[in-house]
Design an enzyme around this catalytic site. Structure first.
Site, short mmCIF file in Angstrom:
data_model
loop_
_atom_site.label_atom_id
_atom_site.label_comp_id
_atom_site.label_asym_id
_atom_site.label_seq_id
_atom_site.Cartn_x
_atom_site.Cartn_y
_atom_site.Cartn_z
NE ARG A 130 0.71 11.97 -2.54
CZ ARG A 130 -0.30 11.63 -1.75
NH1 ARG A 130 -1.33 10.95 -2.21
NH2 ARG A 130 -0.29 11.98 -0.49
CG ASP A 169 -1.35 4.98 4.01
OD1 ASP A 169 -1.49 5.31 2.81
OD2 ASP A 169 -2.10 5.38 4.91
CG HIS A 179 -1.79 1.22 1.34
ND1 HIS A 179 -3.12 1.13 1.68
CD2 HIS A 179 -1.56 2.54 1.14
CE1 HIS A 179 -3.66 2.33 1.68
NE2 HIS A 179 -2.72 3.22 1.36
CG HIS A 234 -9.55 4.78 3.97
ND1 HIS A 234 -8.33 5.41 3.98
CD2 HIS A 234 -10.24 5.30 5.01
CE1 HIS A 234 -8.30 6.28 4.99
NE2 HIS A 234 -9.45 6.22 5.63
CG HIS A 273 -4.43 2.52 6.25
ND1 HIS A 273 -5.74 2.48 6.61
CD2 HIS A 273 -4.40 3.07 5.01
CE1 HIS A 273 -6.48 2.99 5.64
NE2 HIS A 273 -5.69 3.35 4.66
CG LEU A 328 -7.11 11.04 7.82
CD1 LEU A 328 -7.98 11.76 6.80
CD2 LEU A 328 -7.84 10.92 9.16
CG HIS A 388 -0.98 7.21 -1.11
ND1 HIS A 388 -2.25 7.34 -1.61
CD2 HIS A 388 -1.10 6.57 0.08
CE1 HIS A 388 -3.11 6.80 -0.75
NE2 HIS A 388 -2.44 6.33 0.28
CE LYS A 430 -8.00 2.56 -0.32
NZ LYS A 430 -6.74 2.62 0.39
O1 DOR Z 1 -3.03 9.94 5.50
C1 DOR Z 1 -3.47 9.57 4.42
N1 DOR Z 1 -3.01 10.09 3.26
N2 DOR Z 1 -4.43 8.65 4.39
C2 DOR Z 1 -5.04 8.32 3.25
O2 DOR Z 1 -5.94 7.51 3.30
C3 DOR Z 1 -4.70 8.99 1.99
C4 DOR Z 1 -3.35 9.53 2.01
C5 DOR Z 1 -3.05 10.50 0.89
O3 DOR Z 1 -3.33 10.17 -0.26
O4 DOR Z 1 -2.51 11.56 1.16
ZN ZN Z 2 -3.22 5.16 1.80
#
Ligand code: DOR
Ligand code: ZN
Length: 340
Positions: free
Chosen positions: A19, A247, A15, A136, A174, A219, A17, A99
């Site tokens: 970007r 995450d 998991h 999530h 998470h 989160l 991100h 997701k």
């Molecule tokens: O803290 C977080 N950031 N939780 C998420 O679920 C998304 C993520 C984000 O894409 O910034």
């Molecule tokens: Zn995430």
């Protein structure tokens, strides 16, 4: 004397991100340095909802990373998701998972699912084809305290999903609470959890230590100490249905240090060092490989990586900033270092 090196099969990040655009180029190499594969979250703006968009995004990730790193793509579920598009993307080897973001739960989740029943046809198709659902797990009901949103999601939504789709493979991502650890632990072979470094290391006090700490905010938000300890026990227990998912979610320093700071912790550069410290503290280094390199691949039905990595008992000093971003545990020393 305690061992000075730790060699394990190459880990994967289930998991992350990564970007897009300039930020992708900046952050993706850190993930590719530590991991063989990574499940890439689809919460771009606009979100990754079609097979073609996912294919193009995968190409950009591969261009930003070294050969040998494999991005695994996910489909962002919406109220309008077409079950056939999901099945096609899975069949063509583009999507490994879909997701579920409850609409409004987190960053770029505005197009998420407003009512779980809206995706029931899709979930039925995924159950048939063996495609994994990544979740999530937080309710968005404003009447629910932000620290209870994961627990209430399990009560209101996840228990029902598991009952209605017993053969659907679900990853509760998470996890941050004792309730989530308990639910997954008892949930049988089709449910698993991922755990981030931050939810093993910090509790909610970190958000307010000497002032408001935006770089500790993500989160689901960190919970009380008793929850951190329960998540730690589960993660280091050796159970086969809990595995690594960082995450890592970078935001620019300005976006974090703001009157309305973005949720997300950038932990990719030293994620393995963070996890290794936790496993050692829990006297569970012998279970680290299963958590980092085996359980996830088995759950997703993928082969294990053949390569290995080695961590050496030598302090890693996490810098205050990395490429202009503030990393998790900035300024701290961690006991292990990844050899490259
Ligand atoms: O803290 C977080 N950031 N939780 C998420 O679920 C998304 C993520 C984000 O894409 O910034
Ligand atoms: Zn995430």
């Amino acid at each position: 004397m305690a061992s000075q090196t730790l060699t394990i099969r190459k880990p994967d990040d289930w998991h992350v991100h990564l970007r897009d655009g300039e930020m992708l180029i900046r952050v993706a190499p850190y993930t590719a340095r530590q991991f063989g594969r990574a499940i890439v979250m689809p919460n771009l703006a606009p979100p990754v909802t079609s097979v073609e968009v996912a294919r193009e995004y995968r190409k950009r990730i591969m261009a930003a990373t070294v050969p040998g790193f494999t991005p695994l793509m996910t489909c962002y579920l919406t109220d309008q998701t077409n079950p056939e598009e999901i099945a096609r993307g899975h069949g063509e080897g583009v999507w490994i998972a879909a997701k579920l973001y409850p609409a409004g739960a987190t960053t770029n989740s505005a197009s998420g699912v407003t009512d779980i029943r809206n995706i029931y046809p899709t979930l039925a198709r995924m159950e048939q084809t063996g495609m994994v659902l990544c979740v999530h797990g937080e309710v968005t009901d404003p009447d629910v305290d932000v620290f209870d949103r994961e627990k209430v999601f399990i009560e209101r939504t996840l228990s029902r999903l598991v009952r209605d789709f017993p053969a659907l493979k679900i990853v509760l991502e998470h996890i941050t609470t004792a309730e989530a650890a308990e639910f997954v632990q008892q949930g049988g072979v089709n449910i698993a959890a991922t755990v981030t470094p931050q939810h093993l290391v910090i509790n909610r006090n970190a958000l307010f230590k000497g002032g408001l700490r935006p770089h500790a905010y993500c989160l689901p938000v960190a919970k009380r100490e008793e929850h951190r300890l329960a998540v730690r026990r589960f993660a280091t227990s050796g159970a086969s249905n809990v595995f690594l998912g960082t995450d890592s979610a970078p935001h620019s320093r300005e976006a974090k240090e703001s009157a309305c700071g973005c949720a997300g912790i950038f932990n990719a550069p030293y994620a393995l060092e963070s996890y290794a410290a936790v496993f050692e503290e829990e006297d569970a280094l012998d279970r680290f490989e299963a958590f980092a390199s085996i359980n996830g691949a088995r759950f997703y039905g993928l082969p294990l990586n053949d390569e290995t990595i080695t961590l050496e008992r030598m302090a890693t000093h996490v810098p205050e900033t990395i490429d202009g971003l503030v990393p998790f545990q900035a300024g701290e020393a961690l006991p292990w270092s990844l050899l490259t």
